[in-house]
Design a protein around this motif. Structure first.
Motif, PDB file in Angstrom:
ATOM      1  N   MET A  24       0.837  -1.192   0.000  1.00 55.27           N
ATOM      2  CA  MET A  24       0.000   0.000   0.000  1.00 55.27           C
ATOM      3  C   MET A  24       0.880   1.252   0.000  1.00 55.27           C
ATOM      4  N   GLY A  25       2.018   1.176   0.696  1.00 57.94           N
ATOM      5  CA  GLY A  25       2.965   2.295   0.667  1.00 57.94           C
ATOM      6  C   GLY A  25       3.526   2.507  -0.733  1.00 57.94           C
ATOM      7  N   SER A  26       3.858   1.400  -1.415  1.00 61.24           N
ATOM      8  CA  SER A  26       4.396   1.505  -2.780  1.00 61.24           C
ATOM      9  C   SER A  26       3.379   2.160  -3.700  1.00 61.24           C
ATOM     10  N   LEU A  27       2.099   1.777  -3.533  1.00 63.28           N
ATOM     11  CA  LEU A  27       1.049   2.317  -4.403  1.00 63.28           C
ATOM     12  C   LEU A  27       0.954   3.839  -4.295  1.00 63.28           C
ATOM     13  N   MET A  28       1.192   4.336  -3.058  1.00 65.75           N
ATOM     14  CA  MET A  28       1.078   5.781  -2.863  1.00 65.75           C
ATOM     15  C   MET A  28       2.148   6.525  -3.679  1.00 65.75           C
ATOM     16  N   TYR A  29       3.310   5.887  -3.840  1.00 71.23           N
ATOM     17  CA  TYR A  29       4.429   6.552  -4.500  1.00 71.23           C
ATOM     18  C   TYR A  29       4.544   6.180  -5.977  1.00 71.23           C
ATOM     19  N   LEU A  30       3.821   5.144  -6.379  1.00 68.60           N
ATOM     20  CA  LEU A  30       3.990   4.594  -7.724  1.00 68.60           C
ATOM     21  C   LEU A  30       3.054   5.328  -8.669  1.00 68.60           C
ATOM     22  N   ARG A  31       3.597   5.946  -9.677  1.00 65.86           N
ATOM     23  CA  ARG A  31       2.729   6.670 -10.609  1.00 65.86           C
ATOM     24  C   ARG A  31       2.176   5.734 -11.683  1.00 65.86           C
ATOM     25  N   ALA A  32       2.739   4.536 -11.793  1.00 64.15           N
ATOM     26  CA  ALA A  32       2.245   3.583 -12.793  1.00 64.15           C
ATOM     27  C   ALA A  32       1.230   2.653 -12.146  1.00 64.15           C
ATOM     28  N   SER A  33       0.417   2.022 -12.998  1.00 62.55           N
ATOM     29  CA  SER A  33      -0.661   1.195 -12.441  1.00 62.55           C
ATOM     30  C   SER A  33      -0.338  -0.290 -12.438  1.00 62.55           C
ATOM     31  N   ASN A  34       0.726  -0.679 -13.143  1.00 58.65           N
ATOM     32  CA  ASN A  34       1.118  -2.088 -13.160  1.00 58.65           C
ATOM     33  C   ASN A  34       2.574  -2.207 -12.733  1.00 58.65           C
ATOM     34  N   GLY A  35       2.869  -3.137 -11.856  1.00 61.13           N
ATOM     35  CA  GLY A  35       4.265  -3.302 -11.453  1.00 61.13           C
ATOM     36  C   GLY A  35       4.452  -4.546 -10.621  1.00 61.13           C
ATOM     37  N   VAL A  36       5.715  -4.964 -10.522  1.00 62.43           N
ATOM     38  CA  VAL A  36       6.084  -6.057  -9.623  1.00 62.43           C
ATOM     39  C   VAL A  36       6.869  -5.402  -8.501  1.00 62.43           C
ATOM     40  N   TYR A  37       6.424  -5.607  -7.249  1.00 66.77           N
ATOM     41  CA  TYR A  37       7.134  -4.942  -6.174  1.00 66.77           C
ATOM     42  C   TYR A  37       7.966  -5.959  -5.399  1.00 66.77           C
ATOM     43  N   PHE A  38       9.090  -5.467  -4.902  1.00 62.45           N
ATOM     44  CA  PHE A  38      10.005  -6.266  -4.084  1.00 62.45           C
ATOM     45  C   PHE A  38      10.096  -5.601  -2.733  1.00 62.45           C
ATOM     46  N   GLU A  39       9.845  -6.347  -1.688  1.00 62.92           N
ATOM     47  CA  GLU A  39      10.176  -5.824  -0.360  1.00 62.92           C
ATOM     48  C   GLU A  39      11.396  -6.622   0.073  1.00 62.92           C
ATOM     49  N   VAL A  40      12.553  -5.968   0.057  1.00 65.22           N
ATOM     50  CA  VAL A  40      13.813  -6.680   0.284  1.00 65.22           C
ATOM     51  C   VAL A  40      14.338  -6.384   1.680  1.00 65.22           C
ATOM     52  N   GLY A  41      14.378  -7.405   2.509  1.00 69.58           N
ATOM     53  CA  GLY A  41      14.968  -7.264   3.836  1.00 69.58           C
ATOM     54  C   GLY A  41      16.383  -7.812   3.811  1.00 69.58           C
ATOM     55  N   GLY A  42      16.857  -8.264   4.977  1.00 67.20           N
ATOM     56  CA  GLY A  42      18.192  -8.864   5.037  1.00 67.20           C
ATOM     57  C   GLY A  42      18.147 -10.342   4.684  1.00 67.20           C
ATOM     58  N   THR A  43      17.056 -11.029   5.097  1.00 64.44           N
ATOM     59  CA  THR A  43      16.974 -12.486   4.945  1.00 64.44           C
ATOM     60  C   THR A  43      16.013 -12.910   3.849  1.00 64.44           C
ATOM     61  N   THR A  44      14.864 -12.226   3.745  1.00 64.98           N
ATOM     62  CA  THR A  44      13.872 -12.640   2.754  1.00 64.98           C
ATOM     63  C   THR A  44      13.428 -11.479   1.879  1.00 64.98           C
ATOM     64  N   THR A  45      12.965 -11.846   0.687  1.00 67.47           N
ATOM     65  CA  THR A  45      12.389 -10.893  -0.250  1.00 67.47           C
ATOM     66  C   THR A  45      10.943 -11.300  -0.491  1.00 67.47           C
ATOM     67  N   ASN A  46      10.008 -10.355  -0.305  1.00 65.55           N
ATOM     68  CA  ASN A  46       8.600 -10.603  -0.647  1.00 65.55           C
ATOM     69  C   ASN A  46       8.348 -10.019  -2.032  1.00 65.55           C
ATOM     70  N   ILE A  47       7.728 -10.821  -2.908  1.00 63.22           N
ATOM     71  CA  ILE A  47       7.475 -10.347  -4.271  1.00 63.22           C
ATOM     72  C   ILE A  47       5.983 -10.473  -4.570  1.00 63.22           C
ATOM     73  N   GLY A  48       5.395  -9.423  -5.133  1.00 62.42           N
ATOM     74  CA  GLY A  48       3.976  -9.457  -5.481  1.00 62.42           C
ATOM     75  C   GLY A  48       3.694  -8.521  -6.637  1.00 62.42           C
ATOM     76  N   VAL A  49       2.412  -8.392  -6.982  1.00 64.42           N
ATOM     77  CA  VAL A  49       2.025  -7.680  -8.201  1.00 64.42           C
ATOM     78  C   VAL A  49       1.020  -6.575  -7.902  1.00 64.42           C
ATOM     79  N   ILE A  50       1.172  -5.441  -8.597  1.00 63.79           N
ATOM     80  CA  ILE A  50       0.145  -4.399  -8.608  1.00 63.79           C
ATOM     81  C   ILE A  50      -0.423  -4.395 -10.030  1.00 63.79           C
ATOM     82  N   LYS A  51      -1.730  -4.572 -10.154  1.00 60.77           N
ATOM     83  CA  LYS A  51      -2.378  -4.649 -11.474  1.00 60.77           C
ATOM     84  C   LYS A  51      -3.521  -3.648 -11.500  1.00 60.77           C
TER      85      LYS A  51
END
Length: 709
Positions: free
Chosen positions: A261-288
């Motif tokens: 939801m934070g990414s959406l606020m800053y993202l001017r595009a409507s479609n994207g793949v987001y990465f939340e990258v920590g130290g140990t794990t990466t969460n990957i999902g889609v904004i459509k």
């Protein structure tokens, strides 16, 4: 003049971060971070309140200025992962006969395996609803409590149509001060076993979540804040704490949801793949189409009816250590520097890295013994990570959170390069390539599942380790990327700016106009119950003709919509944004249609008139990105004829399959999206949305399909 302030608090595994945002300008007024209080008697609630109070005090914010407070929580997920759950008594119910025989079997759950040798212990009973009395229900509850049941689930065959018997159990348990869950409260979908299991998972975490909710609420009230406390849901919305007390299971995965939801606020595009990258794990999902992709969660290998973000979690992130042999890099991760208690070479003083020597080790018993650490002259060790490799290759800019000392990383990596008989740059590239090989299939799989066209994918990196992966990946895939400002506190921003969201799902074969009106109203009422103001609620309806599932998604804000102070962009500025997004020259970007609120641009170099198109709003946000589309401005009265024309004109004929177009309708300040494989159902959905407009009102219809090759 008093300010209106929105507060968002993200509870992470290590830190709890609070952010204060101006409700009108959406500017960040203040941030505060404390260590997450796992060991406090009040649990994570103590850290929520501490970070909240610090943020108020440090930034001179009065409690009376606060108009919205919400927090995300990892608690539901952690309770299930750690097996910190209650014993669940399941009372299955049905009429007699064959229905009773089947229902008894379907509600007779075995223990739910949570992995890690943890499980939810289930005690089952079955009652026939004919002549069912409150006394009989109370006796059954007493018996089951004697066997150890701490919470209850009532689940009746066809309880989604008539919940009277489920209510009887709920009321009897409530009278005894025992937490309980009605299966029909959690979901309105048929599928008795899955519905009962979802309710049992919900009930198992009720005591733990109620404790935290009550102590957080009490502490926030003590701090002088009177507005309702909202909790982040796993699907990216928020709900009032009173609703969370009934359905805590909906908060599963609310951590990743907050970052999206934070990414959406800053993202001017409507479609994207987001990465939340920590130290140990990466969460990957889609904004459509400006919305996060959502699916049902799986708990312990079992499908549930819990909607949450469709997030893939990979053990390859900013701090992932490398494995190697004489021929070079063997693998990256899943163990991280954090797990091994080692510093990253790139965050070490270069002067300390003297006479580095390669050592191979096993971070945890049973791990492969080829993980690399670098022994230094003073006896200390450091390790080589993705962040080290990205800095060595010059991919991380100084403003990014994962920027470090490339010289230190090179000195440490030289020892491994010498061991493998190659250069430092080659080792760094090998590390990035191994990480890319793990993550690329996940991106492509999500892009295929959600039909994202390659030229519309942009990668959005959030979390502290974002720059250590995303820059290399974007260059390799030939796609755009962005790392938003404040990426490391993006989750708290997402919580602060999130909307109330609620969903109603029903199986309705051949739904009529009245059926859809009823489900829209139900979804709207649920969103209002969860804390949204009535005038702010919008409902999006989807029909799946294959399964006859009708889904109504209601979203709304918690108080009158904030004044949007982003300045309007001119037609020329909007053209530049659309052209850059389509990767064409501004002169080749043609304006197809425009209204008071939107511009529709197309790639003018395409000859058949059906090329790439972008819908851009007057604030410069790209609302829709499609590779093959057409647009037409019409009066409302002509919409059916226009839809029918586009239905055939933009159909794409594939082997044994006709792919029909999706439709976007710009009506006033809204873009509504519709898709269906059945033309009559499509017209029914559109008719419902347009029925509030006058026949002479102007709308723009955009039809879009997969690109023809």
């Amino acid at each position: 003049m008093a300010r209106s302030v929105r507060m968002g608090i993200d509870v992470g595994g290590t830190h709890t971060k609070a952010v204060a945002i101006d409700n009108e300008t959406h500017e960040i007024i203040g941030k505060s971070s404390v260590k997450t209080t796992h060991d406090d008697p009040r649990g994570v609630a103590a850290g929520v309140v501490e970070s909240f109070e610090n943020c108020l005090r440090e930034n001179d914010i009065s409690p009376s200025d606060v108009v919205f407070v919400a927090h995300s929580t990892t608690q539901a997920t952690n309770a299930l992962v750690e097996g910190d759950v209650a014993v669940v008594g399941v009372i299955g119910m049905s009429k007699g006969g064959i229905e009773g025989f089947l229902a008894k079997k379907q509600t007779n759950l075995s223990d739910i395996d949570l992995g890690n040798q943890k499980k939810i212990h289930i005690i089952d009973r079955f009652l026939k609803t004919k002549n069912l009395s409150t006394d009989q229900v109370k006796r059954t509850i007493d018996e089951m409590m004697g066997e150890g049941a701490q919470v209850f689930v009532s689940s009746m065959a066809f309880g989604v149509d008539d919940d009277t018997a489920e209510k009887m159990v709920y009321e009897a348990a409530t009278e005894k001060n025992v937490p309980s869950t009605m299966a029909s409260d959690i979901t309105k979908l048929y599928g008795l076993t899955r519905r009962t299991r979802t309710a049992a998972i919900n009930a198992s975490i009720l005591p733990k979540m109620l404790d935290t909710a009550n102590s957080t609420e009490a502490s926030v009230r003590e701090a002088g804040v009177t507005v309702p406390l909202m909790i982040m849901r796993g699907d990216g919305g928020v709900m009032e704490i009173s609703e969370m007390k009934k359905r805590p299971v909906l908060t599963m995965l609310s951590g990743p949801a907050a970052s999206v939801m934070g990414s959406l606020m800053y993202l001017r595009a409507s479609n994207g793949v987001y990465f939340e990258v920590g130290g140990t794990t990466t969460n990957i999902g889609v904004i459509k189409n400006g919305r996060p992709a959502i699916d049902y969660s799986i708990v312990g290998g079992h499908s549930t009816y819990i909607s949450s973000l469709d997030v893939r979690v990979l053990g390859c992130a900013g701090g992932s250590m490398v494995r190697a042999n004489k021929s070079g890099i063997v693998d990256v991760g899943p163990r991280s520097a954090h797990i091994a208690g080692l510093d990253y070479a790139v965050f070490t003083d270069p002067a300390k890295i003297q006479k580095p020597q390669v050592e191979f080790f096993s971070p945890k018993p049973g791990d492969p013994a080829d993980y690399v650490r670098i022994r230094l002259e003073d006896g200390d060790c450091v390790t080589i990570t993705n962040s080290c490799a990205a800095n060595v290759l010059g991919l991380v800019k100084p403003e990014y959170f994962s920027y470090g000392n490339a010289e230190a990383a090179k000195k440490a990596m030289q020892a491994l390069a010498d061991y493998c008989g190659t250069t430092v740059e080659d080792i760094a590239k090998q590390i990035m390539e191994k990480s890319y090989a793990k993550i690329e299939p996940v991106i492509l799989d999500l892009a295929e599942k959600y039909k994202l066209e390659k030229d519309q994918i942009s990668l959005v990196g959030v979390g502290g380790g974002a720059a250590s992966l995303i820059v290399y990946f974007a260059n390799k895939m030939g796609v755009r990327y962005s790392i938003p400002e404040n990426a490391e506190v993006i989750s708290s921003i997402g919580v602060a700016l999130s909307m109330v969201r609620d969903v109603v799902e029903r199986i309705i074969p051949n739904p009529s106009k009245d059926d859809i009106k009823a489900i829209k109203l139900e979804a709207m009422n649920k969103a209002i119950e969860s804390g949204a103001t009535a005038e702010s609620v919008e409902v999006h309806v989807e029909i799946d003709p294959q399964t006859s599932k009708v889904t109504a998604i209601a979203t709304g804000s918690t108080e009158v919509k904030t004044t949007d102070l982003l300045k309007e962009c001119s037609e020329e500025e909007a053209r530049e944004l659309a052209a850059a997004d389509m990767r064409i020259e501004s002169k080749d970007c043609t304006l197809l249609e425009k209204s008071r609120y939107f511009y529709i641009f197309a790639d003018g170099t395409v000859k058949d008139g059906h090329g790439a198109a972008r819908i851009v709003d007057k604030k410069g946000f790209i609302k829709v990105q499609r590779g093959y589309a057409a647009a037409k401005k019409i009066k409302v009265r002509d919409y059916q004829e226009t839809i029918r024309g586009f239905w055939d004109e933009l159909a794409v004929y594939q082997t044994e399959l006709i792919v029909r177009p999706d439709f976007y309708i710009c009506a006033g300040a809204r873009v509504m999206d519709f898709s269906s494989t059945d033309l009559e159902q499509l017209l029914l959905l559109i008719d419902l949305e347009l029925s509030a407009l006058e026949e002479d009102d102007e709308i723009i219809i955009v039809a879009a399909n997969v690109k023809q090759h």
